[in-house]
Design a protein around this motif. Sequence first.
Motif, PDB file in Angstrom:
ATOM      1  N   GLU A 219       0.837  -1.194   0.000  1.00  0.00           N
ATOM      2  CA  GLU A 219       0.000   0.000   0.000  1.00  0.00           C
ATOM      3  C   GLU A 219       0.872   1.243   0.000  1.00  0.00           C
ATOM      4  OE1 GLU A 219      -1.919   1.003   3.850  1.00  0.00           O
ATOM      5  OE2 GLU A 219      -1.165  -0.961   4.480  1.00  0.00           O
ATOM      6  N   LEU A 220       0.378   2.292  -0.665  1.00  0.00           N
ATOM      7  CA  LEU A 220       1.098   3.554  -0.699  1.00  0.00           C
ATOM      8  C   LEU A 220       0.975   4.277   0.635  1.00  0.00           C
ATOM      9  CD1 LEU A 220       0.177   4.970  -4.222  1.00  0.00           C
ATOM     10  CD2 LEU A 220       2.439   4.220  -3.453  1.00  0.00           C
ATOM     11  N   VAL A 221       2.054   4.948   1.010  1.00  0.00           N
ATOM     12  CA  VAL A 221       2.077   5.763   2.222  1.00  0.00           C
ATOM     13  C   VAL A 221       2.474   7.172   1.809  1.00  0.00           C
ATOM     14  CG1 VAL A 221       3.160   6.114   4.474  1.00  0.00           C
ATOM     15  CG2 VAL A 221       2.683   3.785   3.664  1.00  0.00           C
ATOM     16  N   ALA A 222       1.719   8.151   2.204  1.00  0.00           N
ATOM     17  CA  ALA A 222       1.984   9.533   1.812  1.00  0.00           C
ATOM     18  C   ALA A 222       3.352   9.990   2.298  1.00  0.00           C
ATOM     19  CB  ALA A 222       0.895  10.447   2.372  1.00  0.00           C
ATOM     20  N   ALA A 223       3.961  10.896   1.538  1.00  0.00           N
ATOM     21  CA  ALA A 223       5.304  11.369   1.874  1.00  0.00           C
ATOM     22  C   ALA A 223       5.340  12.060   3.225  1.00  0.00           C
ATOM     23  CB  ALA A 223       5.810  12.312   0.788  1.00  0.00           C
ATOM     24  N   ASN A 224       4.242  12.688   3.641  1.00  0.00           N
ATOM     25  CA  ASN A 224       4.220  13.400   4.910  1.00  0.00           C
ATOM     26  C   ASN A 224       3.587  12.579   6.032  1.00  0.00           C
ATOM     27  OD1 ASN A 224       1.599  13.440   4.035  1.00  0.00           O
ATOM     28  ND2 ASN A 224       1.253  15.609   4.480  1.00  0.00           N
ATOM     29  N   ALA A 225       3.544  11.260   5.860  1.00  0.00           N
ATOM     30  CA  ALA A 225       2.925  10.391   6.866  1.00  0.00           C
ATOM     31  C   ALA A 225       3.745  10.365   8.154  1.00  0.00           C
ATOM     32  CB  ALA A 225       2.788   8.974   6.317  1.00  0.00           C
ATOM     33  N   ASP A 226       3.076  10.073   9.246  1.00  0.00           N
ATOM     34  CA  ASP A 226       3.730   9.876  10.533  1.00  0.00           C
ATOM     35  C   ASP A 226       4.229   8.434  10.559  1.00  0.00           C
ATOM     36  OD1 ASP A 226       4.431   9.378  13.170  1.00  0.00           O
ATOM     37  OD2 ASP A 226       2.820  10.607  13.999  1.00  0.00           O
ATOM     38  N   PHE A 227       5.523   8.235  10.336  1.00  0.00           N
ATOM     39  CA  PHE A 227       6.070   6.882  10.254  1.00  0.00           C
ATOM     40  C   PHE A 227       5.944   6.113  11.562  1.00  0.00           C
ATOM     41  CE2 PHE A 227       9.084   8.291   6.632  1.00  0.00           C
ATOM     42  CZ  PHE A 227       8.055   8.119   5.727  1.00  0.00           C
ATOM     43  N   ALA A 228       5.930   6.823  12.679  1.00  0.00           N
ATOM     44  CA  ALA A 228       5.764   6.140  13.965  1.00  0.00           C
ATOM     45  C   ALA A 228       4.402   5.443  14.026  1.00  0.00           C
ATOM     46  CB  ALA A 228       5.910   7.125  15.118  1.00  0.00           C
ATOM     47  N   LYS A 229       3.377   6.069  13.450  1.00  0.00           N
ATOM     48  CA  LYS A 229       2.051   5.458  13.448  1.00  0.00           C
ATOM     49  C   LYS A 229       1.948   4.351  12.395  1.00  0.00           C
ATOM     50  CE  LYS A 229      -0.389   9.497  15.250  1.00  0.00           C
ATOM     51  NZ  LYS A 229      -1.448  10.508  14.997  1.00  0.00           N
ATOM     52  N   VAL A 230       2.678   4.510  11.294  1.00  0.00           N
ATOM     53  CA  VAL A 230       2.633   3.502  10.228  1.00  0.00           C
ATOM     54  C   VAL A 230       3.411   2.253  10.602  1.00  0.00           C
ATOM     55  CG1 VAL A 230       3.304   3.016   7.828  1.00  0.00           C
ATOM     56  CG2 VAL A 230       2.310   5.240   8.418  1.00  0.00           C
ATOM     57  N   LEU A 231       4.567   2.424  11.239  1.00  0.00           N
ATOM     58  CA  LEU A 231       5.497   1.307  11.449  1.00  0.00           C
ATOM     59  C   LEU A 231       5.512   0.745  12.874  1.00  0.00           C
ATOM     60  CD1 LEU A 231       8.471   2.740   9.374  1.00  0.00           C
ATOM     61  CD2 LEU A 231       6.905   0.912   8.715  1.00  0.00           C
TER      62      LEU A 231
END
Length: 235
Positions: A219-231
């Motif tokens: 899935e695509l993850v936006a460039a300005n995503a909060d990586f702590a919440k994603v990963l």
Amino acid sequence: MPASSAYKIALSMAPATIEALVDGGYRLCAMFAIQMTNDAARPTVAFATPNIAPSMLIEWMPDVAAYTSNDPIVGGGLIKPGYQTPIAQGQTFFVTTGGGGDIKSGGPPSKISIANTTSIPFTSGFARSFATSETPIPIYAAPLYGNQTNVAVPLPKILLLFTTAAIKPGEMLESLAMRFLPAASYSSSLLVTAAQAQIRELSYDINLGWNWGSYSWAELVAANADFAKVLIERD
């Protein structure tokens, strides 16, 4: 462990994309996901290379090491393990004076525990190595306070992105938002769920972005995503 247990991602790119990435000074970066309920945990960069090629095989084993470090958890900071040791699910790393310690069984069957038996706080987490590197690199960092136990699970998920920022392996990366890296170019990110029985094949185009056939394993993850919440997935 047999070679068939490795996770593999085959990335392909056309000559025009290679030329644009090389001319722009881009590097390919990778970060891993873990499962843990701790709002202070932060992901770190596990892989970063400026060596861009038409065909790139990203390969790693499921094995991880537990580490301790005296480096603080700050955005953009570099986490360098002072001590690390191989560990498996169901085991506990009992940290002793100086950050070393012993591995023992008896922990939660599907999880990995890091237990601080001292009153001195550390930074701790898991480290992992790629097929192209020998030294395991931290994949996340969390505070390990005195007489505290951290419990987490490594996940078979990897986030890929291209950026011109001088990101280093072991660097804490919370976000690529403009407020964090104001003088850099960066692509959207792709979060891939790897499988030991199948090579994940995907491609990247400098204008069109990522292509993985729209399968459910990415899935695509936006460039300005909060990586702590994603990963850092909550248990």
